[in-house]
Design a protein around this motif. Structure first.
Motif, PDB file in Angstrom:
ATOM      1  N   LEU A   1      -4.856 -48.788 -10.266  1.00  0.00           N
ATOM      2  CA  LEU A   1      -3.914 -47.944  -9.796  1.00  0.00           C
ATOM      3  C   LEU A   1      -4.655 -46.801  -9.533  1.00  0.00           C
ATOM      4  O   LEU A   1      -5.380 -46.200 -10.258  1.00  0.00           O
ATOM      5  CB  LEU A   1      -2.880 -48.022 -11.247  1.00  0.00           C
TER       6      LEU A   1
ATOM      7  N   TYR B   1       5.577 -46.452  -6.735  1.00  0.00           N
ATOM      8  CA  TYR B   1       4.296 -47.131  -6.381  1.00  0.00           C
ATOM      9  C   TYR B   1       4.531 -47.575  -4.946  1.00  0.00           C
ATOM     10  O   TYR B   1       5.571 -47.939  -4.383  1.00  0.00           O
ATOM     11  CB  TYR B   1       3.892 -48.085  -7.263  1.00  0.00           C
TER      12      TYR B   1
ATOM     13  N   TYR C   1       4.093 -40.366 -13.385  1.00  0.00           N
ATOM     14  CA  TYR C   1       4.118 -41.674 -12.240  1.00  0.00           C
ATOM     15  C   TYR C   1       5.526 -42.208 -12.552  1.00  0.00           C
ATOM     16  O   TYR C   1       6.037 -42.730 -13.497  1.00  0.00           O
ATOM     17  CB  TYR C   1       3.119 -42.460 -12.623  1.00  0.00           C
TER      18      TYR C   1
END
Length: 201
Positions: free
Chosen positions: A144, A44, A41
């Motif tokens: 998340l 976002y 990741y």
């Protein structure tokens, strides 16, 4: 004059103590998915939809701003085009029954470079140990979500959060977000090394 200064000191101390008591009463917890690809990741974006997440009010923006700050500190960058993570948040009123999990610290899990998926044999899976909790009135939940799999990979929550009106309420929300993200000690891969190199130049 002495009476005024004594009253000022007394009221300042009372405010400070009430802040400490509020922080002590808030319960901060988190849990995560063993299938989370945390090393992958980098970017976002916030979930849009109903409720506070779509709220353009002052408190909704305060929450988004506080989350943006923490994501930036941990190396994540905002991206509207195919972000790795979707961030959702919600404030619940009243007491709430919640199912969490007893797990090792997420930083330890990520540093060990563990990940489980549908291909992981059953005997090699860590397994979840559910814990039922009663969260006190006022819970801020931050989730998340892996945008590729559309699965939640991390939940962080603070219960017993009372949000007063005005600037005091904004302060409470910012502190709650900070406390929640203290549970998510995951930096994007290479981010800390890059920062160390920059600071050394």
């Amino acid at each position: 004059m002495k009476l005024l200064s004594t009253l000022f000191v007394g009221s300042t101390l009372a405010l400070a103590l009430s802040g400490c008591f509020a922080a002590r009463e808030a319960r901060i917890e988190s849990d995560y998915s063993y299938a989370g690809a945390f090393r992958r990741y980098r970017t976002y974006e916030f979930v849009t939809g109903d409720g506070l997440a779509a709220d353009s009010s002052k408190l909704g923006e305060v929450l988004r701003d506080a989350i943006r700050t923490r994501m930036k500190v941990q190396g994540y960058k905002p991206s509207k085009r195919r972000p790795d993570l979707l961030v959702n948040f919600r404030v619940y009123e009243g007491d709430m029954r919640f199912r969490g999990y007893a797990q090792e610290d997420i930083a330890r899990w990520v540093n060990a470079e563990k990940i489980e998926d549908d291909e992981t044999p059953a005997e090699q899976r860590t397994g979840y140990q559910p814990v039922r909790m009663l969260l006190a009135e006022g819970t801020l939940l931050i989730t998340l979500i892996d945008n590729r799999t559309n699965r939640a990979v991390w939940n962080g929550y603070a219960s017993g959060v009372t949000v007063p009106n005005g600037t005091q309420g904004e302060l409470v929300l910012r502190r709650s977000v900070r406390s929640i993200f203290d549970q998510y000690r995951v930096f994007t891969q290479g981010y800390l090394e890059g920062n160390n190199q920059e600071s050394g130049e």
